[in-house]
Write an enzyme that holds these catalytic residues in place. Structure first.
Site, PDB file in Angstrom:
ATOM      1  N   HIS A  82     -10.349   5.706   4.318  1.00  0.00           N
ATOM      2  CA  HIS A  82     -10.227   6.772   3.296  1.00  0.00           C
ATOM      3  C   HIS A  82     -10.945   6.398   1.997  1.00  0.00           C
ATOM      4  CE1 HIS A  82      -7.102   9.086   5.553  1.00  0.00           C
ATOM      5  NE2 HIS A  82      -6.797   7.884   6.013  1.00  0.00           N
ATOM      6  N   ASN A 155      -2.521  13.818   6.734  1.00  0.00           N
ATOM      7  CA  ASN A 155      -3.879  14.125   7.179  1.00  0.00           C
ATOM      8  C   ASN A 155      -4.010  15.623   7.439  1.00  0.00           C
ATOM      9  OD1 ASN A 155      -4.903  11.510   7.150  1.00  0.00           O
ATOM     10  ND2 ASN A 155      -4.455  11.127   9.308  1.00  0.00           N
ATOM     11  N   HIS A 346       1.500   5.733  -1.191  1.00  0.00           N
ATOM     12  CA  HIS A 346       2.251   4.875  -0.277  1.00  0.00           C
ATOM     13  C   HIS A 346       3.270   5.714   0.484  1.00  0.00           C
ATOM     14  CE1 HIS A 346       4.307   1.677   1.561  1.00  0.00           C
ATOM     15  NE2 HIS A 346       4.223   0.772   0.612  1.00  0.00           N
ATOM     16  N   TYR A 369       0.393  -0.348   2.743  1.00  0.00           N
ATOM     17  CA  TYR A 369      -0.188   0.275   1.544  1.00  0.00           C
ATOM     18  C   TYR A 369      -0.110  -0.625   0.317  1.00  0.00           C
ATOM     19  CZ  TYR A 369      -1.025   4.367   4.361  1.00  0.00           C
ATOM     20  OH  TYR A 369      -1.516   5.199   5.329  1.00  0.00           O
TER      21      TYR A 369
HETATM   22 FE1  HDE Z   1      -3.229   5.229   6.210  1.00  0.00          FE
HETATM   23  N1  HDE Z   1      -3.937   3.724   5.052  1.00  0.00           N
HETATM   24  N2  HDE Z   1      -2.671   3.876   7.620  1.00  0.00           N
HETATM   25  N3  HDE Z   1      -2.680   6.726   7.492  1.00  0.00           N
HETATM   26  N4  HDE Z   1      -3.827   6.572   4.893  1.00  0.00           N
HETATM   27  C1  HDE Z   1      -4.537   3.858   3.869  1.00  0.00           C
HETATM   28  O1  HDE Z   1      -4.047   2.550   1.969  1.00  0.00           O
HETATM   29  C2  HDE Z   1      -2.571   2.554   7.417  1.00  0.00           C
HETATM   30  C3  HDE Z   1      -2.142   6.591   8.728  1.00  0.00           C
HETATM   31  C4  HDE Z   1      -3.659   7.924   4.962  1.00  0.00           C
HETATM   32  O2  HDE Z   1      -6.150   8.930  -0.802  1.00  0.00           O
HETATM   33  C5  HDE Z   1      -4.771   2.545   3.162  1.00  0.00           C
HETATM   34  O3  HDE Z   1      -4.381   2.504  -0.275  1.00  0.00           O
HETATM   35  C6  HDE Z   1      -1.975   1.914   8.560  1.00  0.00           C
HETATM   36  C7  HDE Z   1      -1.625   7.841   9.207  1.00  0.00           C
HETATM   37  C8  HDE Z   1      -4.289   8.563   3.833  1.00  0.00           C
HETATM   38  O4  HDE Z   1      -5.652   6.884  -1.409  1.00  0.00           O
HETATM   39  C9  HDE Z   1      -4.163   1.530   4.137  1.00  0.00           C
HETATM   40  C10 HDE Z   1      -1.736   2.923   9.454  1.00  0.00           C
HETATM   41  C11 HDE Z   1      -1.886   8.743   8.213  1.00  0.00           C
HETATM   42  C12 HDE Z   1      -4.820   7.519   3.077  1.00  0.00           C
HETATM   43  C13 HDE Z   1      -3.673   2.416   5.255  1.00  0.00           C
HETATM   44  C14 HDE Z   1      -2.173   4.150   8.857  1.00  0.00           C
HETATM   45  C15 HDE Z   1      -2.549   8.024   7.155  1.00  0.00           C
HETATM   46  C16 HDE Z   1      -4.517   6.294   3.762  1.00  0.00           C
HETATM   47  C17 HDE Z   1      -6.196   2.306   2.727  1.00  0.00           C
HETATM   48  C18 HDE Z   1      -1.132   2.811  10.842  1.00  0.00           C
HETATM   49  C19 HDE Z   1      -1.571  10.238   8.200  1.00  0.00           C
HETATM   50  C20 HDE Z   1      -5.618   7.637   1.797  1.00  0.00           C
HETATM   51  C21 HDE Z   1      -6.205   2.360   1.214  1.00  0.00           C
HETATM   52  C22 HDE Z   1       0.071   2.109  10.888  1.00  0.00           C
HETATM   53  C23 HDE Z   1      -0.151  10.500   8.224  1.00  0.00           C
HETATM   54  C24 HDE Z   1      -4.748   7.678   0.589  1.00  0.00           C
HETATM   55  C25 HDE Z   1      -4.815   2.483   0.842  1.00  0.00           C
HETATM   56  C26 HDE Z   1      -5.581   7.833  -0.660  1.00  0.00           C
HETATM   57  C27 HDE Z   1      -4.873   5.026   3.295  1.00  0.00           C
HETATM   58  C28 HDE Z   1      -3.010   1.901   6.303  1.00  0.00           C
HETATM   59  C29 HDE Z   1      -2.129   5.393   9.548  1.00  0.00           C
HETATM   60  C30 HDE Z   1      -2.984   8.692   5.964  1.00  0.00           C
HETATM   61  C31 HDE Z   1      -5.090   0.443   4.632  1.00  0.00           C
HETATM   62  C32 HDE Z   1      -1.711   0.437   8.708  1.00  0.00           C
HETATM   63  C33 HDE Z   1      -0.901   8.092  10.530  1.00  0.00           C
HETATM   64  C34 HDE Z   1      -4.355  10.042   3.532  1.00  0.00           C
HETATM   65  O5  HDE Z   1      -3.094   0.853   3.581  1.00  0.00           O
END
Ligand code: HDE
Length: 729
Positions: A82, A155, A346, A369
């Protein structure tokens, strides 16, 4: 002292508690002297300090050193996923109290307007990548509530690729550019992604979404949002229910064509960011309704799928979405870095009245996060960055660390304490203290996946069956494109096997595009979630059929199609244009909320047939049909004579037709249309004065033409013309 008493801030936008709290942190240099970071006025910002005019620069030049040092450190790590995003401020207003199911104040009180900050994003690409990549879109909302921040980090698709957080790094490594050559950027069409996907049948449902047009939205303002996981809501009595969160855009859910998306990526890689920014600047504030799907606790096991499985959605036919409030985005950020880049969402930021479920994907996110933000934002105090601060006070015994802003008073930073009145004091539940839902757990510690998670295909099939014919064609084409870019034949074959478990015709069509025989469905798709000591027979992925044949909410064909608000319309014209019809149609479009631009052979002003001057917005060099939703060619003999021989104008029209957009022309401008490729292919059943079929309107009555044109634009696209009337544009 200020150089002159200029305004500190243009105060152009709606105020709310969060906006006000950001004010003291904003800076406006209007009318101010330039200073160093330490407030010393600078009298020469052009030249470094030298030993003589032609001499070496002196180390003592603290002004130069400060400037270069700061510059050297201007970048922070981009988000691992993202990375490319666009943000906006806004408010959330509740329609009706939800006190029966949750004690969260912002979902109880219809009087309160809760400030929000939203960040939309693509997932795979780097910060500078194109907006129109085929990808999932992040839809993250921070609610600054009176009980602290609640982040709904969702999402634009309601399910996910994997079921367990353990596989997230693998998924992301597979989709990101390949490690040896860092290619391709912001694209899933490459070997490593499909290698992984073809070995992970649990991704089948999400793959259908990612290959659908949902992955190439027309606008961030025209996307749905989903919390994805099942959450819990808790009411004042401590009773819980399950909930899925939805965002429903009031403008409907719309997409572009894949060929168009690829073109937009070149013509305007900031297409979505610009569209969001422009809409908010012009006062056309994007709006979404917040929807809840509520499932009583007692119904947890009532479904054919497991509520905790993030590869499943709850069809709206089974549990309707209740629309409970509206979010309006009404202010662009003042500073991209300070707000959109530094915002930290988060999934673990919840408030009393909301709680987690045991979805194993969500549970893993709870760790990730903060962990990633610690490094991205440089230490443990990123909650103090203005955009991240709640609107309510923060008091605890956490102290110090890099970049600490708060000057905590007093001697105590521990509890219990006696010399500081034992403050800050923990709040009882009655005082608003957060208490976790007391879920009963009686289990063995195991590293395993529930058997209820092993149906990977029923909802993939349900999704495919719910699509209109053009949507099915787009999925077939997207898969053919993506797998066509895969070099390893075995991966293509494995994917065909997976597809044949979803829909045999789909598999056959993709196989034909790839020049491969239709693979037999694999007996046992490879699935590494089977524990090493587990009996494979126990873990056969269930090939079950959903008892629902199709679900209307899954198809974009059923979306809102009654407005042309904020749609961008191009008018093609040259000197000699008929000003009366141009002005009339333009006025009607603008009155209906559209944004109209005049595109001409060159910039400046064109001289209409009646001698009036009409300012030009874009030339054929700066504009492209892919940046518009529809196109209109007004009459005027001289203008027509120019346009019918202007290759750029003809290409513009051919391409707009190819991408299934509404096209209108005055009766005498039909000559311009006749110079296009598609004119031969237009159904010839219509006389003048009427709308021709498939979104092409031609007529001599400008008022009537405008009406027909508006109706056609509201349809968004005429996908049915795509296959039978292909255009080589
Ligand atoms: Fe994320 N995700 N994600 N994700 N995610 C991040 O956090 C992560 C997942 C989502 O505009 C990171 O600060 C793991 C699902 C959005 O700043 C990180 C897993 C969904 C955004 C991270 C998921 C999301 C992130 C990267 C599986 C939809 C952007 C930078 C366990 C429900 C937020 C940060 C923004 C961002 C980890 C799966 C949505 C790496 C480990 C499912 C919208 O922490």
């Amino acid at each position: 002292m200020a150089k002159k008493n200029g305004p500190v801030k243009p105060g152009n936008q709606p105020e709310n508690e969060k906006t006000r709290s950001l004010q003291p942190h904003t800076a406006d240099a209007t009318g101010e002297w330039m200073t160093t970071d330490h407030g010393v006025r600078i009298n020469d910002d052009q030249n470094s300090l030298k030993a003589g005019e032609r001499g070496a620069t002196l180390l003592e030049d603290f002004i130069l050193r400060e400037k270069i040092t700061h510059f050297d450190h201007e970048r922070i790590p981009e988000r691992i996923v993202h990375a490319r995003g666009s943000g906006a401020h806004g408010v959330f207003k509740l329609y009706k109290s939800q006190a029966a199911v949750t004690k969260a104040h912002f979902l109880n009180d219809t009087e309160t307007e809760t400030p929000v900050f939203v960040r939309f994003s693509t997932v795979a690409g780097s910060r500078g990548s194109t907006d129109l990549a085929r990808d999932v879109r992040g839809f993250a909302v921070k609610f600054y509530t009176q009980q602290g921040n609640f982040d709904l980090v969702g999402n634009n698709m309601p399910v996910f690729f994997i079921q367990d957080a353990m596989k997230f790094p693998d998924l992301v490594h597979a989709v990101k550019p390949e490690p040896d050559n860092e290619m391709p950027q912001a694209a899933s069409a490459h070997d490593t992604f499909w290698d992984f996907i073809s070995l992970m049948p649990e991704s089948a449902h999400m793959i259908m979404w990612a290959m659908s047009d949902r992955a190439i939205p027309r606008s961030l303002r025209m996307m749905e949002g989903f919390g994805v996981h099942t959450f819990r809501l808790i009411n004042e009595k401590g009773e819980a229910c399950f909930v899925k969160f939805h965002w429903k855009p009031l403008l409907g859910v719309h997409s572009v064509a894949w060929d168009e998306a690829q073109n937009i990526s070149g013509k305007d890689p900031d297409f979505h960011r610009r569209d969001l920014w422009d809409a908010i600047e012009s006062g056309a504030f994007p709006e979404w309704e917040l929807g809840l799907q509520i499932v009583p606790e007692a119904d947890e096991f009532k479904f054919e799928f497991d509520l905790l499985d993030p590869t499943k959605l709850i069809p709206e036919e089974l549990v309707p979405v209740q629309r409970i409030g509206k979010m309006t985005l009404n202010r662009n950020p003042d500073n991209f870095f300070a707000e959109t880049e530094q915002v930290a969402f988060h999934v673990g930021h919840i408030v009393p009245g909301i709680d987690f479920s045991n979805d194993p994907l969500m549970q893993g996110r709870l760790f990730s996060y903060t962990d990633t933000q610690l490094i991205r934002l440089g230490g443990p105090n990123f909650h103090e960055i203005p955009i991240n601060r709640p609107v309510v006070p923060v008091h605890n015994n956490q102290r110090d660390g890099f970049m600490r802003q708060t000057i905590n008073k007093g001697k105590t930073s521990y509890g219990p304490n006696s010399i500081g009145h034992n403050d800050p004091e923990q709040a009882k539940s009655a005082d608003g203290g957060f208490t976790s839902y007391q879920e009963r757990i009686d289990a063995k510690k195991v590293r395993a996946r529930s058997k209820s998670f092993f149906d990977h295909f029923s909802q993939a099939t349900l999704f495919f069956n719910s699509q209109s014919e053009p949507e099915k064609n787009h999925i077939t084409d997207a898969l053919s494109f993506e797998l066509g870019k895969v070099k390893t034949i075995a991966i293509r074959e494995r994917m065909l096997g997976i597809l044949s478990l979803i829909d045999l015709k789909l598999a056959a069509n993709v196989a034909s595009a790839l020049g491969l025989p239709v693979s037999k469905a694999p007996q046992q798709p490879i699935n590494h979630s089977i524990p090493a000591d587990g009996k494979i027979a126990d873990y056969q992925p269930l090939i079950v059929k959903s008892s629902l044949k199709s679900s209307a909410a899954l198809s974009m064909a059923n979306t809102v199609k009654d407005t042309i608000k904020t749609r961008k319309i191009a008018i093609l014209a040259a000197d000699g244009v008929a000003a009366d019809s141009l002005n009339l149609v333009k006025k009607a479009l603008v009155a209906a909320g559209a944004v109209v631009e005049l595109v001409a052979p060159k910039l400046g002003v064109i001289k209409a047939a009646d001698g009036s001057g009409i300012p030009v917005d874009q030339s054929f060099l700066t504009a492209a049909s892919v940046l518009y939703d529809a196109v209109y060619v007004p009459g005027g003999a001289k203008s027509i004579a120019v346009l019918e021989t202007e290759a750029n104008a003809i290409h513009f029209l051919n391409e707009a037709f190819k991408h299934c957009k509404a096209i209108a022309a005055d009766q005498d401008a039909i000559k311009v249309l006749e110079a296009t490729y598609f004119s031969k292919k237009l159904p010839k059943d219509a006389a003048d004065e009427t709308i021709r079929r498939e979104g092409v309107a031609i007529g001599s009555d400008a008022a009537k033409l405008a009406k027909q044109f508006i109706m056609a634009i509201a349809q968004h696209r005429f996908w049915e013309r795509e296959k039978p009337r292909k255009v080589p544009a």
